[in-house]
Design a protein around this motif. Structure first.
Motif, short mmCIF file in Angstrom:
data_model
loop_
_atom_site.label_atom_id
_atom_site.label_comp_id
_atom_site.label_asym_id
_atom_site.label_seq_id
_atom_site.Cartn_x
_atom_site.Cartn_y
_atom_site.Cartn_z
N GLU A 229 -1.81 -14.81 12.01
CA GLU A 229 -0.92 -14.44 13.12
C GLU A 229 -1.03 -12.94 13.41
O GLU A 229 -1.14 -12.53 14.56
CB GLU A 229 0.52 -14.79 12.72
CG GLU A 229 1.56 -14.43 13.74
CD GLU A 229 1.91 -15.60 14.66
OE1 GLU A 229 1.93 -15.36 15.88
OE2 GLU A 229 2.14 -16.71 14.17
N ILE A 230 -1.02 -12.15 12.36
CA ILE A 230 -1.05 -10.69 12.54
C ILE A 230 -2.41 -10.21 13.04
O ILE A 230 -2.50 -9.47 14.02
CB ILE A 230 -0.66 -9.99 11.22
CG1 ILE A 230 0.84 -10.19 10.95
CG2 ILE A 230 -1.02 -8.50 11.24
CD1 ILE A 230 1.27 -9.89 9.54
N ILE A 231 -3.50 -10.64 12.39
CA ILE A 231 -4.81 -10.09 12.77
C ILE A 231 -5.35 -10.66 14.07
O ILE A 231 -6.27 -10.09 14.66
CB ILE A 231 -5.87 -10.21 11.64
CG1 ILE A 231 -6.31 -11.66 11.43
CG2 ILE A 231 -5.39 -9.56 10.35
CD1 ILE A 231 -7.60 -11.78 10.63
N SER A 232 -4.77 -11.77 14.56
CA SER A 232 -5.23 -12.32 15.85
C SER A 232 -4.81 -11.44 17.03
O SER A 232 -5.34 -11.57 18.12
CB SER A 232 -4.68 -13.74 16.05
OG SER A 232 -3.27 -13.71 16.19
N ALA A 233 -3.87 -10.52 16.80
CA ALA A 233 -3.32 -9.68 17.87
C ALA A 233 -4.37 -8.73 18.45
O ALA A 233 -5.40 -8.45 17.82
CB ALA A 233 -2.13 -8.90 17.34
N VAL A 234 -4.09 -8.23 19.63
CA VAL A 234 -5.01 -7.36 20.38
C VAL A 234 -5.51 -6.15 19.57
O VAL A 234 -6.71 -5.85 19.62
CB VAL A 234 -4.37 -6.90 21.71
CG1 VAL A 234 -5.24 -5.87 22.42
CG2 VAL A 234 -4.14 -8.12 22.61
N ILE B 208 -2.69 4.10 5.22
CA ILE B 208 -3.93 3.62 5.82
C ILE B 208 -3.73 3.49 7.33
O ILE B 208 -2.78 2.86 7.79
CB ILE B 208 -4.36 2.27 5.22
CG1 ILE B 208 -4.80 2.46 3.76
CG2 ILE B 208 -5.48 1.63 6.04
CD1 ILE B 208 -5.09 1.15 3.02
N VAL B 209 -4.62 4.11 8.08
CA VAL B 209 -4.61 3.99 9.55
C VAL B 209 -5.84 3.17 9.94
O VAL B 209 -6.96 3.68 9.95
CB VAL B 209 -4.66 5.38 10.22
CG1 VAL B 209 -4.62 5.23 11.74
CG2 VAL B 209 -3.53 6.25 9.72
N PRO B 210 -5.66 1.86 10.24
CA PRO B 210 -6.81 1.04 10.62
C PRO B 210 -7.34 1.47 12.00
O PRO B 210 -6.56 1.71 12.92
CB PRO B 210 -6.26 -0.39 10.67
CG PRO B 210 -4.95 -0.33 9.93
CD PRO B 210 -4.43 1.06 10.17
N SER B 211 -8.66 1.57 12.12
CA SER B 211 -9.29 2.00 13.37
C SER B 211 -10.28 0.95 13.83
O SER B 211 -11.30 0.71 13.19
CB SER B 211 -10.00 3.34 13.14
OG SER B 211 -10.72 3.72 14.29
N MET C 206 -3.90 -5.74 6.33
CA MET C 206 -2.66 -6.15 5.66
C MET C 206 -2.17 -5.11 4.65
O MET C 206 -0.97 -4.97 4.42
CB MET C 206 -2.83 -7.51 4.99
CG MET C 206 -3.15 -8.66 5.94
SD MET C 206 -2.04 -8.79 7.37
CE MET C 206 -0.54 -9.34 6.58
N ALA C 207 -3.09 -4.35 4.06
CA ALA C 207 -2.66 -3.27 3.16
C ALA C 207 -1.80 -2.27 3.90
O ALA C 207 -0.82 -1.74 3.35
CB ALA C 207 -3.89 -2.57 2.56
N ALA C 208 -2.15 -2.03 5.18
CA ALA C 208 -1.37 -1.10 6.00
C ALA C 208 -0.10 -1.77 6.53
O ALA C 208 1.00 -1.20 6.44
CB ALA C 208 -2.22 -0.60 7.16
N VAL C 209 -0.22 -3.00 7.05
CA VAL C 209 0.92 -3.68 7.67
C VAL C 209 2.03 -3.97 6.65
O VAL C 209 3.22 -3.84 6.96
CB VAL C 209 0.44 -4.99 8.34
CG1 VAL C 209 1.61 -5.85 8.78
CG2 VAL C 209 -0.45 -4.68 9.54
N LEU C 210 1.64 -4.38 5.45
CA LEU C 210 2.63 -4.77 4.44
C LEU C 210 3.11 -3.61 3.56
O LEU C 210 3.95 -3.80 2.69
CB LEU C 210 2.07 -5.89 3.56
CG LEU C 210 1.73 -7.20 4.28
CD1 LEU C 210 1.06 -8.18 3.32
CD2 LEU C 210 2.97 -7.83 4.89
N GLY C 211 2.53 -2.43 3.77
CA GLY C 211 3.01 -1.26 3.04
C GLY C 211 2.49 -1.10 1.62
O GLY C 211 3.02 -0.30 0.85
N PHE C 212 1.45 -1.85 1.26
CA PHE C 212 0.87 -1.67 -0.07
C PHE C 212 0.31 -0.25 -0.23
O PHE C 212 0.25 0.28 -1.34
CB PHE C 212 -0.23 -2.70 -0.33
CG PHE C 212 0.28 -4.11 -0.50
CD1 PHE C 212 1.20 -4.42 -1.49
CD2 PHE C 212 -0.17 -5.12 0.33
CE1 PHE C 212 1.67 -5.72 -1.65
CE2 PHE C 212 0.29 -6.43 0.18
CZ PHE C 212 1.21 -6.73 -0.81
N ASP C 213 -0.14 0.33 0.88
CA ASP C 213 -0.70 1.69 0.84
C ASP C 213 0.35 2.71 0.38
O ASP C 213 0.09 3.57 -0.46
CB ASP C 213 -1.29 2.08 2.19
CG ASP C 213 -0.35 1.82 3.37
OD1 ASP C 213 0.77 1.28 3.17
OD2 ASP C 213 -0.74 2.16 4.51
#
Length: 380
Positions: A252-257, A41-44, A27-34
């Motif tokens: 909803e967001i983290i349940s995605a593929v 942040i690039v989640p891997s 969520m730090a990456a998705v919501l732009g807090f980074d």
């Protein structure tokens, strides 16, 4: 608020395993807090904890959502090359579970006491899985079994299975139970192949769980980047815990593929504290998965790290007592954390140790780790 120098590295690759508690990093990456703190942040997504460790050490990952005990195992050279590590912050508390197979439940094993009785009355090789030999799930599983008189090293076979593979392996009959992070305990219940015998918060209410870790080398070379990452993840943690609506949006967001890759309802129930054990019992958990809790979750208490070392000593993973306080003081980046907390107006506790009472009535406060590690009747 103190003004700090710009991050040394803007693009930060952070590894995670597909678990509900990777949410604050995602969520730090998705919501732009980074971006607010001058980084991206690039989640891997990784497939195992061993993979996370190896990529942290090779530099392929800059930081990672990590198991507390895995960081300490690496720091102390347990079962792997010794490398100095750094814990930037705690990511969450609570929210893991011990699952037993439906087959065991049908034989009467539905909790620790009945499992102990079954293992005594029907002796055979009972197999249980954890996610990494020095990790949190191994320690929760062993602690819970031992509290019920089961010696996990002598009375059972314990194997290592990556979290996302737990449910399929249980369903295939490869093991009798497992300890892992959510949503995999709930997935086993919903699929009808397992029951929740215990939650980790029943073992230790408000226990530390995952941490944001990096190598000591990376932390030394990139202090401004590390501070910015902590600040971004602190903001995401606060956002998740702010409301039930935010938690549902997160599910909803983290349940995605690209992230956990499961249905949203498997994640959402337990993050709202709604539990069912698969045997008809439902409850509202007073200690649900927490990401922030006014900053109490995120402070990297030295006593939290020391506890995992006491258990590694208890189970013979460490052959001698380390200098518990010195090791924890070197690993936990409390100065960086305090600076990031200041940047985000996150409350910081006064002390670096905290006191807790675990399921067997034992109190842990970090004051005498050698005596604590030696105080258990079931140990190696």
């Amino acid at each position: 608020m103190t003004k700090h120098a710009a991050p040394e590295k803007q693009m930060v690759r952070i590894g995670f395993n597909p678990l509900t508690d990777c949410a604050s990093v995602v969520m730090a990456a998705v919501l732009g807090f980074d971006e607010k703190y001058g980084i991206k942040i690039v989640p891997s997504k990784e497939s195992s904890w061993a993979g996370v460790r190896d990529k942290l050490l090779s530099g392929e990952l800059d930081a990672a959502h990590s198991l507390y005990g895995m960081v300490y195992g690496t720091q102390l050279g347990v079962g792997w090359q010794k490398r100095d590590m750094a814990i930037l912050m705690n990511l969450n508390r609570n929210g893991q579970a011990i699952t037993l197979s439906r087959r065991l439940a049908e034989q009467g094993a539905v909790d620790g006491a009945t499992l102990a009785a079954l293992m005594q009355s029907a002796p055979r090789t009972y197999t249980f899985a954890q996610t990494f030999p020095t990790g949190t799930h191994a320690m929760w599983l062993y602690y819970w079994m031992a509290a019920h008189g089961i010696d996990p090293m002598r009375h059972a076979r314990v194997i290592t299975v990556p979290p996302a593979q737990m449910v399929s392996n249980l369903g295939a009959g490869h093991m009798d139970g497992f300890c892992a992070g959510e949503p995999w305990g709930h997935r086993a219940v919903m699929d009808g192949i397992g029951i929740t015998a215990a939650t980790s918060q029943q073992i230790w209410p408000e226990h530390p769980e995952k941490v944001l870790a990096t190598s000591a080398e990376f932390a030394r070379a990139h202090p401004n980047t590390c501070r910015a990452v902590i600040a971004a993840v602190l903001e995401a943690s606060r956002w998740i815990d702010a409301s039930a609506a935010n938690r549902m949006a997160m599910a909803e967001i983290i349940s995605a593929v690209p992230y956990v890759n499961t249905s949203k309802d498997v994640i959402s129930a337990r993050i709202l504290g709604h539990y069912q054990d698969g045997l008809g019992k439902s409850w509202e958990d007073p200690h649900p998965l927490r990401f922030h809790h006014e900053g109490a979750v995120n402070f990297p208490f030295l006593s939290d790290g020391m506890w995992f070392m006491t258990q590694q000593r208890r189970w013979g993973l460490l052959k001698a007592d380390p200098d518990y306080l010195a090791v924890a003081s070197a690993v936990h980046q409390i100065k960086l954390y305090r600076e990031a907390a200041d940047m985000t107006e996150t409350p910081v506790p006064q002390g670096v140790l905290r006191s807790s009472t675990l399921m067997d009535g034992k109190q842990w406060d970090g004051s005498n780790p050698e005596r604590y590690a030696a105080s258990f009747s079931i140990r190696q």
